[in-house]
Every structure is written in C-alpha cells, then in structure tokens.
Design a protein around this motif. Structure first.
Motif, short mmCIF file in Angstrom:
data_model
loop_
_atom_site.label_atom_id
_atom_site.label_comp_id
_atom_site.label_asym_id
_atom_site.label_seq_id
_atom_site.Cartn_x
_atom_site.Cartn_y
_atom_site.Cartn_z
N MET A 75 0.82 -1.22 0.00
CA MET A 75 0.00 0.00 0.00
C MET A 75 0.85 1.27 0.00
O MET A 75 0.32 2.36 0.21
N THR A 76 2.15 1.14 -0.28
CA THR A 76 3.00 2.33 -0.33
C THR A 76 2.70 3.10 -1.62
O THR A 76 2.46 2.51 -2.66
N ASN A 77 2.71 4.43 -1.51
CA ASN A 77 2.52 5.31 -2.68
C ASN A 77 1.34 4.83 -3.54
O ASN A 77 1.51 4.37 -4.67
N PRO A 78 0.11 4.92 -3.03
CA PRO A 78 -1.06 4.33 -3.69
C PRO A 78 -1.31 4.86 -5.10
O PRO A 78 -1.11 6.04 -5.37
N ASN A 79 -1.72 3.94 -6.00
CA ASN A 79 -2.09 4.35 -7.36
C ASN A 79 -3.53 3.94 -7.71
O ASN A 79 -3.89 3.84 -8.87
N CYS A 80 -4.33 3.69 -6.66
CA CYS A 80 -5.77 3.46 -6.84
C CYS A 80 -6.44 3.60 -5.47
O CYS A 80 -5.75 3.70 -4.44
N VAL A 81 -7.76 3.62 -5.47
CA VAL A 81 -8.52 3.70 -4.22
C VAL A 81 -9.54 2.56 -4.21
O VAL A 81 -10.16 2.25 -5.22
N ASN A 109 -12.45 12.77 1.81
CA ASN A 109 -11.60 13.77 1.16
C ASN A 109 -10.20 13.22 0.90
O ASN A 109 -9.59 13.51 -0.14
N ASP A 110 -9.68 12.41 1.85
CA ASP A 110 -8.37 11.77 1.64
C ASP A 110 -8.40 10.88 0.40
O ASP A 110 -7.47 10.89 -0.42
N ALA A 111 -9.49 10.11 0.25
CA ALA A 111 -9.63 9.23 -0.91
C ALA A 111 -9.73 10.06 -2.19
O ALA A 111 -9.11 9.74 -3.22
N PHE A 112 -10.49 11.15 -2.12
CA PHE A 112 -10.64 12.07 -3.26
C PHE A 112 -9.27 12.63 -3.68
O PHE A 112 -8.93 12.66 -4.86
N ARG A 113 -8.47 13.04 -2.71
CA ARG A 113 -7.15 13.63 -3.02
C ARG A 113 -6.22 12.63 -3.69
O ARG A 113 -5.45 12.99 -4.58
N VAL A 114 -6.27 11.37 -3.25
CA VAL A 114 -5.45 10.34 -3.91
C VAL A 114 -5.87 10.22 -5.38
O VAL A 114 -5.04 10.24 -6.29
N LEU A 115 -7.18 10.11 -5.60
CA LEU A 115 -7.69 9.92 -6.97
C LEU A 115 -7.38 11.12 -7.87
O LEU A 115 -6.91 10.96 -9.00
N ILE A 116 -7.65 12.32 -7.36
CA ILE A 116 -7.51 13.52 -8.19
C ILE A 116 -6.04 13.79 -8.51
O ILE A 116 -5.71 14.46 -9.49
N GLY A 117 -5.14 13.23 -7.67
CA GLY A 117 -3.70 13.42 -7.90
C GLY A 117 -3.10 12.42 -8.88
O GLY A 117 -1.91 12.53 -9.21
N GLU A 119 -2.66 10.51 -12.56
CA GLU A 119 -2.84 10.80 -13.98
C GLU A 119 -3.99 9.95 -14.56
O GLU A 119 -4.81 10.43 -15.33
N LYS A 120 -4.03 8.67 -14.14
CA LYS A 120 -5.12 7.78 -14.56
C LYS A 120 -5.76 7.20 -13.30
O LYS A 120 -5.41 6.11 -12.85
N ALA A 150 -20.40 9.60 -5.04
CA ALA A 150 -19.81 10.89 -4.67
C ALA A 150 -18.40 11.03 -5.24
O ALA A 150 -18.04 12.06 -5.82
N LEU A 151 -17.58 9.98 -5.11
CA LEU A 151 -16.21 10.03 -5.63
C LEU A 151 -16.19 10.01 -7.15
O LEU A 151 -15.36 10.68 -7.77
N GLU A 152 -17.11 9.26 -7.77
CA GLU A 152 -17.22 9.28 -9.24
C GLU A 152 -17.49 10.70 -9.72
O GLU A 152 -16.87 11.19 -10.67
N TYR A 153 -18.43 11.37 -9.06
CA TYR A 153 -18.84 12.73 -9.45
C TYR A 153 -17.69 13.72 -9.25
O TYR A 153 -17.39 14.53 -10.14
N ALA A 154 -17.04 13.63 -8.08
CA ALA A 154 -15.96 14.58 -7.76
C ALA A 154 -14.78 14.43 -8.71
O ALA A 154 -14.14 15.42 -9.08
N CYS A 155 -14.48 13.19 -9.10
CA CYS A 155 -13.28 12.93 -9.92
C CYS A 155 -13.59 12.71 -11.39
O CYS A 155 -12.68 12.45 -12.18
#
Length: 271
Positions: A117-123, A138-146, A148-149, A177-182
């Motif tokens: 789980m180091t340096n996550p590339n998905c949620v 919001n933490d999950a949102f920030r991972v996703l929005i950061g 590239e894919k 909610a996360l689908e909409y935000a991202c």
C-alpha cells in the motif's frame, strides 16, 4: 419441454446461490439475528442434490470472521462456500500491479495484509459505515484527483441495506460521490458485476441456466444474476420494499415470503 418459469424451472436446476444479509439473517448488534426458518432452509438445501454457494457484498469483516459469526447463529457454512468482494479485489490488485489507498471498515483490513500500500495508485472503498467521515472521503478524493489515470474500485454498489435497527446507507452512495468529484467511473467488484457471479459459477462448474440466485436486493442480486443468464428470485425479507414488485427495469422470476418458502418450492418441484 422443460418449464423455464419459476417455480417449474427448479426441476432442471443443479445449483443455488444465496445472498446472505437480508436472506439468512439481519445484521445488527452482536452477531445479528437469523431470519425465521432460514437455518433449517440451508440445511434442507445442503441435504439435497443441489450445489450451494453463498454470495455476499459484506465488507465490514474478513471472510473468516463473517463465517464464524454465521456459524454462531446456527448456520452450517464453511469459508470455501462463501464469495465476497475483498478476496476478489486482492486478486485484481496483484494481477494489475496496483497499490491501494483503502477506505474500508477496520474489520476488513486483514484481507489486505498481503497487499503493498505504499505510494497508492488506486482507491478501494467498501462499506466503511462510520468511517465514511468528511476527512476520510476527502483523503480518498485527493489520492484519486492526484493520479494521472485514477482508478476507483468499489466493493459492491448497494444503495442501502437493513440492520435490526433500520435501513443504513451502503457503499454505492459514497462511490457515486467520488465518481462525481473525480469525473470517473468506478470498477465494481462484487454483485452485480458479471465477473463476480462468473467466479461463483466457475467454482460450481455449472452454466448460468443451471443455477438460481435468491436475494433481497432486486437490482444487485436478482438483476445481476439475470444479466448473467441465471434465474433470480427475491425474498420479502431484508431490504425488500413492496415497490420492488413494480420496478421499471428489473422483474424477479419469482417473489417469495422468505428463504424457507423458496426452498420448499424448489424441493417440491424436484420430488
């Protein structure tokens, strides 16, 4: 010609898949409460010539813990008969080389012990209940929005479920909610995903038309099974609502009062 309709279709069945929460028991304080006559119904299915599997979107406990709870309630169930989203998600992560940020209930964390789980590339989100705080979402949102894919996995997509003290919001609400935000589409692992149902059918070694799904969730249990070519029967327990019988897009092959009635009808057709 074989009868394709319920309950006549039970004559040609080779297997049955049961949803768990809302069909076998209602979750709640402690271990929850077994639904009337469901323990006996499972025993009758196991004594028959039908194969039996259990298919759940339960994501508040690791599978071993969850099965132990059901055994305490009186059900004859083993871990190998139960299919749940978390082990399927772990297999997908390893296959695709993904490292998750987890937004799940603490009881589910042991399922992910083998995952990097180091340096996550998905949620991954599951039914996190009270862990669905603003901060955690919001933490999950920030991972996703950061990313590239961005990749979001949802362990099921239920809207709500029933506990002994009433209805509770399920993971699908937070997934949306996360689908909409991202501005993305989540990959669903669990019911109603065809891949999830197919893994159960493969384990049974059966074709979809040989298997019946019994659940309380019209869209995810019944509709998901029908989409894969199975028959789907809804019970009037758990999250069932009378309006389900007038649903615009999903019509159950049969609707029964409870699991005991469904099993009685199946076995009567086979005598």
């Amino acid at each position: 010609m074989a009868d394709a309709r319920w309950p006549g279709c039970a004559k040609s069945l080779k297997g049955v898949i049961l949803d768990m929460c809302g069909v076998l028991y209602d979750s709640g304080e402690g271990d929850g409460v077994a639904i009337s006559a469901s323990i006996e119904a499972v025993k009758k299915l196991k004594a028959s010539d039908l194969q039996l599997r259990f298919c759940t979107n339960e994501t508040q406990a690791a599978r071993e813990t969850f099965v132990a709870k059901l055994r305490r309630l009186g059900f004859d169930i083993s871990v190998s008969e139960v299919f749940s989203p978390a082990p399927a998600a772990v297999a997908v992560l390893k296959e695709r080389g993904l490292r998750p940020h987890l937004l799940v209930y603490d009881g589910l964390l042991p399922e992910f012990d083998s995952v990097d789980m180091t340096n996550p590339n998905c949620v991954i989100i599951g039914d996190a209940a009270e862990k669905f705080s603003y901060q955690n979402l919001n933490d999950a949102f920030r991972v996703l929005i950061g990313l590239e894919k961005p990749v979001l996995f949802s362990l099921g997509q239920g809207r709500y479920y029933k506990e002994t003290d009433g209805l509770k919001l399920d993971v699908g609400v937070y997934m949306k909610a996360l689908e909409y935000a991202c501005d993305l589409k989540a990959e669903v692992i669990g019911k109603p995903s065809p891949m999830f149902f197919q893994s159960v059918l493969s384990d049974m070694g059966l074709q979809p038309h040989e298997v019946l799904m019994i659940g309380d969730d019209l869209v995810n249990d019944v509709g998901g099974a029908q989409h894969c070519g199975m028959k789907g029967v809804q019970v009037r327990t758990g999250k069932y609502r009378p309006s389900d019988e007038r649903h615009p897009t999903v019509t159950a092959d049969g609707t029964v009062d409870n699991l005991a009635q469904a099993v009685e009808m199946i076995l009567n057709q086979r005598h």
